[in-house]
Write an enzyme that holds these catalytic residues in place. Structure first.
Site, PDB file in Angstrom:
ATOM      1  N   MET A   1      47.891  15.450   1.437  1.00  0.00           N
ATOM      2  CA  MET A   1      48.966  16.086   2.211  1.00  0.00           C
ATOM      3  C   MET A   1      50.092  15.109   2.519  1.00  0.00           C
ATOM      4  SD  MET A   1      46.707  18.447   4.834  1.00  0.00           S
ATOM      5  CE  MET A   1      45.103  17.655   4.773  1.00  0.00           C
TER       6      MET A   1
ATOM      7  N   ASP B   1      41.441  30.423   1.206  1.00  0.00           N
ATOM      8  CA  ASP B   1      42.658  29.701   1.530  1.00  0.00           C
ATOM      9  C   ASP B   1      43.691  29.793   0.412  1.00  0.00           C
ATOM     10  OD1 ASP B   1      41.804  28.920   3.995  1.00  0.00           O
ATOM     11  OD2 ASP B   1      41.120  26.932   3.380  1.00  0.00           O
TER      12      ASP B   1
ATOM     13  N   LYS C   1      47.014  29.036   4.446  1.00  0.00           N
ATOM     14  CA  LYS C   1      48.027  28.385   5.271  1.00  0.00           C
ATOM     15  C   LYS C   1      48.879  27.490   4.378  1.00  0.00           C
ATOM     16  CE  LYS C   1      45.087  28.273   9.385  1.00  0.00           C
ATOM     17  NZ  LYS C   1      44.503  27.423  10.429  1.00  0.00           N
TER      18      LYS C   1
END
Length: 531
Positions: A169, A38, A60
């Protein structure tokens, strides 16, 4: 023939630094045939895989092109069915906001073998590395971990009643997080901490209150970050090591930038907070890197030297066939020892062939390599340089026949010249060859391009020369690397290497007093202490 069965390991990479990788995860990376990783995986970890491992970046990141989850699923199934050992590397823990469910379902549907390997989640590591306890007998009897990627779906009324919140996040949605909590009853005086890039040299920490955190972080990038909200944030000032001088942002208005801090737990180590690029030979032991990491440094390895056989064995084989003609054998590197004794074995001989020949070596490491073959050097110069060998040689050299197995090109011409001037008859033979590697590890290239390197170490002149050659591919094909290394400490193992550094970089900032890797380590400690 039956094809070997493949397997997919869904592995947690931890918060970033390789030091926080589990032993099992490290061992799996070391034997991986395919690595699927990732965007938030630290570039250091890419060095843990074998050179021939296929590395696939499927990261991503918001607002940027990325590989779809369906494509990732297909990649895992494809390589597993081809009999490969696949490591699917995810930041943190694979089952904490790691989107593993879809990948596991795809693997099970295709009959692929898989295994889950836990990692340390940033939800737990980031507060700890910032000195913030998530639980406390009085201030926090529980905590909740959640993602604010979609804040509109969260039950803010329920969350606002919990003592401690850990939010992943949430950087882009900080204004809404603050607004929702205050609107649902949380005091605007509630302490808050934002920890960005936890556990890395780029770690940043902002501490304030819900009422003023937005002012403290205006125009600052808050991704990737872990947000901690609750009274336990106030305990940080009591739990930090005394040597840390943190000036947290706690007032409503301030002109100072957000506070930056190194890994608090490593702060007392002499090389803490320093990123060191270690240039070395391909396949060389990482003991030097291990020493530096034990002292708190972040280490990135960049192989700048490939060792291989010479273009022809003829001269060395002929010399070995007539070993009894020589008075002295001079060995100046472990590479010379390895290839010399390899050819000795090829010719059906062993150490008994050296019965009448005295051996001189340069360097403690070379001496130790000789001892591993049950041989003791007859002479080791007091200083670990070739010049010292000539100055302190125990025999009169007039008329002595000396065999010198050495690198095929770019070797110690001065040593041969000085021995010859003293009357020795020196036979130089190519025992091995050194050349420049074809490429640069991604982690090293990225660190140099982004000016993230504090120190570059060089243990030989060849590593300096080949670093400059490789740097053409790093700095937009500009052959003058020196201008791009402004502010980077150039560290050399000894005078000859320093001479090359001066020629190519125009300077040397650190030189070992003892010309060994241990000496270079001590020199770096002194530099870091005084800088």
């Amino acid at each position: 023939m039956t094809q070997e069965r493949g397997k997919v390991y869904l592995v947690g990479a931890g918060p970033g630094d390789v030091a926080y990788l589990t032993v099992k995860a490290y061992n799996l990376l070391a034997t991986a045939q395919v690595l699927v990783y990732d965007a938030l995986v630290d570039a250091q970890l890419l060095q843990c895989v074998p050179d021939d491992c296929l590395k696939l970046d499927v990261g991503k990141r918001g607002g940027k092109p990325s590989t779809t989850q369906a494509e990732i699923n297909k990649l895992l199934v494809k390589h597993s069915q081809h009999g490969k050992q696949v490591v699917r590397l995810k930041s943190g823990d694979p089952l904490i906001f790691g989107r593993c469910t879809s990948e596991i379902e795809a693997l099970k549907a295709s009959g692929c073998d898989f295994e889950l390997v836990p990692g340390i989640s940033s939800a737990l590591a980031a507060p700890l590395l910032a000195g913030i306890p998530l639980t406390d007998p009085v201030l926090s009897r529980c905590f909740a971990v959640f993602t604010a990627h979609e804040p509109e779906v969260l039950d803010w009324e329920a969350l606002s009643r919990l003592e401690t919140l850990v939010i992943l996040m949430g950087g882009q949605h900080l204004p809404e997080i603050v607004d929702q909590l205050v609107r649902h009853g949380r005091s605007h005086l509630t302490p808050i901490a934002i920890i960005r890039w936890a556990g890395t040299p780029d770690q940043q920490i902002w501490t304030a209150q819900l009422g003023n955190i937005l002012e403290q972080t205006t125009e600052s990038s808050l991704s990737p970050a872990v947000i901690v909200i609750g009274e336990v944030v106030g305990l940080r000032k009591y739990l930090q090591p005394e040597k840390i001088d943190c000036q947290d942002s706690t007032t409503a208005k301030t002109s100072s930038p957000p506070v930056m801090s190194s890994n608090l737990l490593l702060s007392s180590l002499p090389l803490a907070g320093k990123t060191i690029l270690v240039t070395r030979s391909v396949g060389q032991s990482s003991q030097f890197s291990d020493r530096l990491m034990a002292l708190g440094a972040t280490v990135i390895e960049m192989p700048t030297l490939e060792i291989g056989p010479p273009s022809s064995w003829e001269a060395l084989d002929d010399a070995i066939a007539h070993l009894s003609d020589f008075d002295w054998l001079i060995l100046t590197s472990t590479n010379g020892i390895d290839y010399f004794f390899e050819r000795l074995t090829v010719q059906g001989k062993d150490t008994r062939a050296l019965a009448g020949v005295k051996i001189a070596v340069v360097g403690e490491k070379t001496s130790q390599s000789l001892k591993q073959r049950s041989l003791q050097a007859d002479f080791i110069p007091p200083n670990f340089v070739a010049d010292s060998l000539v100055e302190n040689f125990p025999d009169k050299l007039d008329g002595k026949k000396v065999l010198f197995p050495r690198v095929e090109s770019g070797g110690r011409e001065i040593l041969v010249k000085e021995l010859t001037l003293k009357g020795a008859k020196v036979m130089e033979v190519a025992a091995y060859q050194s050349c420049c590697p074809s490429g640069i590890p991604p982690a090293a290239k990225l660190a140099l391009q982004n000016r993230k390197v504090d120190v570059i170490t060089f243990a030989s002149s060849k590593t300096v020369q080949f670093f400059c050659q490789l740097s053409n591919n790093i700095f937009s094909n500009n052959s003058d690397a020196s201008q791009f290394l402004e502010g980077v400490c150039i560290a050399s193992i000894g005078p000859q290497t320093s001479k090359t550094c001066h020629a190519l970089f125009g300077r040397v900032d650190v030189e070992a007093e003892e010309y060994t890797l241990d000496g270079l380590t001590q020199a770096l400690i002194r530099w870091a202490t005084n800088s």
